[in-house]
Design an enzyme around this catalytic site. Sequence first.
Site, PDB file in Angstrom:
ATOM      1  N   ASP A 276       0.870  -1.179   0.000  1.00  0.00           N
ATOM      2  CA  ASP A 276       0.000   0.000   0.000  1.00  0.00           C
ATOM      3  C   ASP A 276       0.905   1.227   0.000  1.00  0.00           C
ATOM      4  O   ASP A 276       1.208   1.812   1.031  1.00  0.00           O
ATOM      5  CB  ASP A 276      -0.912  -0.013   1.223  1.00  0.00           C
ATOM      6  CG  ASP A 276      -1.972   1.070   1.157  1.00  0.00           C
ATOM      7  OD1 ASP A 276      -2.036   1.792   0.140  1.00  0.00           O
ATOM      8  OD2 ASP A 276      -2.733   1.209   2.132  1.00  0.00           O
ATOM      9  N   ALA A 277       1.357   1.593  -1.210  1.00  0.00           N
ATOM     10  CA  ALA A 277       2.353   2.650  -1.369  1.00  0.00           C
ATOM     11  C   ALA A 277       1.818   3.863  -2.121  1.00  0.00           C
ATOM     12  O   ALA A 277       2.430   4.922  -2.109  1.00  0.00           O
ATOM     13  CB  ALA A 277       3.577   2.093  -2.108  1.00  0.00           C
ATOM     14  N   LYS A 278       0.691   3.675  -2.815  1.00  0.00           N
ATOM     15  CA  LYS A 278       0.018   4.755  -3.550  1.00  0.00           C
ATOM     16  C   LYS A 278       0.992   5.535  -4.439  1.00  0.00           C
ATOM     17  O   LYS A 278       1.042   6.761  -4.421  1.00  0.00           O
ATOM     18  CB  LYS A 278      -0.730   5.678  -2.588  1.00  0.00           C
ATOM     19  CG  LYS A 278      -1.826   4.940  -1.808  1.00  0.00           C
ATOM     20  CD  LYS A 278      -2.563   5.845  -0.851  1.00  0.00           C
ATOM     21  CE  LYS A 278      -3.657   5.095  -0.119  1.00  0.00           C
ATOM     22  NZ  LYS A 278      -3.133   4.081   0.843  1.00  0.00           N
ATOM     23  N   ARG A 279       1.739   4.791  -5.239  1.00  0.00           N
ATOM     24  CA  ARG A 279       2.686   5.398  -6.156  1.00  0.00           C
ATOM     25  C   ARG A 279       1.976   5.856  -7.426  1.00  0.00           C
ATOM     26  O   ARG A 279       0.809   5.550  -7.657  1.00  0.00           O
ATOM     27  CB  ARG A 279       3.809   4.415  -6.489  1.00  0.00           C
ATOM     28  CG  ARG A 279       4.669   3.991  -5.300  1.00  0.00           C
ATOM     29  CD  ARG A 279       5.362   5.162  -4.648  1.00  0.00           C
ATOM     30  NE  ARG A 279       6.513   4.762  -3.855  1.00  0.00           N
ATOM     31  CZ  ARG A 279       6.539   4.604  -2.545  1.00  0.00           C
ATOM     32  NH1 ARG A 279       5.441   4.816  -1.847  1.00  0.00           N
ATOM     33  NH2 ARG A 279       7.638   4.253  -1.913  1.00  0.00           N
TER      34      ARG A 279
END
Length: 272
Positions: free
Chosen positions: A91-94
């Site tokens: 869950d890094a939302k890159r």
Amino acid sequence: MNRQQLVEQIRRKKSYLCVGLDTDITKIPPHLNSFPNPVLEFNKAIIDATRELCVAYKINTAFYEVMGVKGWETMEKTVHYIGNDHFTIADAKRGDIGNTSTQYARAFFKTLPFDAITVAPYMGEDSVKPFLEYEDKWAIVLGLTSNKGANDFELQKAGEGLLYEKVLHTVSKWGNPGNLMFVIGATQAEEFTNIRQITPDHFYLVPGVGAQGGSLKEISEKALNRDCGLLVNASRSIIYAGNGEDFAGKAGKTAAGYAAEMAAYLKKNAII
């Protein structure tokens, strides 16, 4: 992990639970502080207590990045400890220009062995495409989130519909239901029927059940499809269910409650 393998896991375990390892070192049981790596010991105990009850683990990278090099090492050791039998989500939302997203994809799919990564679509197709180029890997694109700020952009009018609807319509054409999911917040339950009509075959990662107050019953009634199509995440309500030496047992008990409820919905919808 490909779609068929994920669906097989859901049917075998009778669960579509995702456990969020959003591990805050200031909130773990005090007795773990005597270990060389308290966060890793905590994660391993939570994983051991829940692995038969869930099909996925979601690691929120911010809780590891904040610890610097040791945090990245802990994240890597955690995802390896989970193993290959669970769907693993960074869950890094890159999401950035193409060559930068290419490096992000390599970081989480090659350097680290995650199955999926959360992606922000604001910069458009070339910022998302690099994450869709890996076999049996997934981009989980932000669709309609559970935070209050969703009202600022996602729920605003954009042409004939709302902005989040345009995101779903547009992004779903960039990939397919075998490599593309959407993040849909559990607190947006009133929108799930409409969302399922727009993307009938895709999986949704659904945060917001538990501590944020989302209803597992309402989501399941509105959004299950023939392959289940849901990964419902619970983080704080599971991993912080207890704060003593029995913390893992309490986490397992909470996860078992979610899994039992999910099994009933799967059976009701003839998915198992």
